[in-house]
Design a protein around this motif. Sequence first.
Motif: not given
Lengths: 421, 263
Positions: B25-47
């Motif tokens: 149930x992940x919610x996320x919004x990303x605006x145009x032109x942003x630089x977003x870093x997605x971080x988290x430990x292994x197995x957190x669902x980053x990939x």
Amino acid sequence: MLKDFLVLAGQSIMHRRMRSWLTVIGVFIGITAVVALISIGLGLERTITDQVASVFGVDTFIIMNEDAFGPQAHGPGGAEEYALDLATLRAVEGVKVAAAVRERTAFLRGPPRSDGTPLQGFFPVSGLSPELITEFESFTGELEVQKGGRLFDVGEEAVTVLGSEIANRFQASVGDTVLVAGEGSAELSLTVVGILIPVEEDEGSRGGFAAAMNQGQNQDTIYVPYETMDLLWGPAKDVLITVVRVNPGEDVDEVADRAEEILNARGSEISAVTYTDINEVIGTMTSTISAFLAGIAGISLLVGGVGVMNTMFTSVLERTKEIGVMKAVGAKNGHVLTIFLIESGLMGLVGGIVGTLLGLGLSAVASSVIGRLFGVEMAVVASPTLILSTLVCSFVIGAIAGLWPAWRAAQLPVVDALRYE
Amino acid sequence: MPLLEFKGITKDYRLGKTVVRALRGLDLEIEEGEVIAIMGPSGSGKSTLMHIVGALDTPTDGTAFLDGQDLQQLKEHQLVTLRGKKIGFVFQTFNLIQTLSAQRNVELPMIFQGIRKGERARRARELLIKVGLGDRVKHKPNELSGGERQRVAMARALANDPEIILADEPTGNLDTESGTPILEMLKKLSVNDGKTVIIVTHDPDAAAIADRIVRLRDGCVVAVNSCGVEGESGVPTTGRDVEGSINEPSTLGTTTEGGDSHA
């Protein structure tokens, strides 16, 4: 885009050069065998038909017993006698000249021998249309008589040419007479006009009817004009072979069909055989043999195809990640499928090109060896159709062998492919 | 309207009889032109998140809109077209095609878009010059250094002029010396060209260039741009830039929810 895929596939093949070449070797061995065998088969067919054409001529057909030629034939060609009305045949529209051979065994009495008594007994008598000698020399070959003699001419009746052996036994020479007893009370005294020159067996290879006549087994026969046979035995029921030439510009097959129809309607049971018919039979025979041999060679081609499949599976496995990358940067399944199919098709095609060249070379060598062994000039056939269809076929074999691996590559889920190590 | 809008995204993987829920149930919004870093430990669902953002995979549930298009409604070939045109990928292991030159590697995405040869070659060279490899166009990947390879990958990612650059651990296989120029380049893409840059990373230096940091744990967003919350996870934060660039805490609800589900 297809050109780019071709380049991509080519680069991949070149990158795995060793494996690609080994795969190609697997293909070209099969192609070489198939091309060589088909090519030799075609050469054989060409050689035989050329020989038939040189003897036969394209304006000539022969008449045989209907059982002796064609699909229903059950006896050796020409062995069956048949009834024929030569006059009717000569009257058929389009026929220029017709000549026939009929044969019988008859009671003969020779001229008095040195002890004053003539030799008499049953001997084979062969009636030849003089036209056979004058008009069909290419067909009969050259008949040779001993010095001082001659062959008979058109229109002559009470004459004979003796085989050398029978001439010896009769102790007959040119100018003597031989008595022939025909059917019922018919009998004729025939003047000997010539004696055949015996030919050594091994010289018979120059071919032709004359050569056969000059050979030993026919030297105990007496030869008379065809019409003389009519006088002795009436209408012919014992014809062995008839040779017919059509008028210039006539279609030989049409005239042959017409003659066959007219003669069979008058009670003959004959087949008119043209150059085309003989070629068809030879063609069927040689293609059957070729197809059989090529089929066996095709097994090695199949093995080559499996080799391509194996290589392609390995390639797909090795390049799983690469496939993932291509899909990530916008390659559709169809693109991936096409690239891999071109790759396997190319390996097939290269195998095909090398195989065709080697196969043609092999067939040229084989033809010269066969030619030397059997003393004939073997034709070397490099048929453009054969070459083109082999190349198309080898590409298709490669592509078909690559179809399954390529499909597997195309279906790889992009996420799994990217993750593959 | 955000360029990327994810609501209640779940993603399940089936491993034999077990179902593994990678995103919950992940919610996320990303605006145009942003630089977003997605971080988290292994197995957190980053990939997994990256695959969905990159239109490489579709969510099991939830709604995912990319530039107004509902990803779940798109067929496979439409997803391919979408990522071909709108997304450029940069991978940790570069993922260049070894048999092709730098230029041909850059041309590859354009080949699949059916761009003509002349135009393709011109653009590929331009891009390689832009990433500082003007003298390396004919080199094969194995003739290039790690940093150079990643720059070729950057040029490839830009080939079809995409709106989004998706970089998965772009500096993961590079030392600082070769990694820094890559990060600078990514930042410039946002600042100068208005591209949206999404970086999945463990590298604090990489996170430092981000306008926002999205922290994942157990398949949920646990924090956006907050330095302290993830203290216990052991994920280091830089403390630079991040605090000043907090936008709106629209996903904080998920944080709580995520925290709950985790608890």
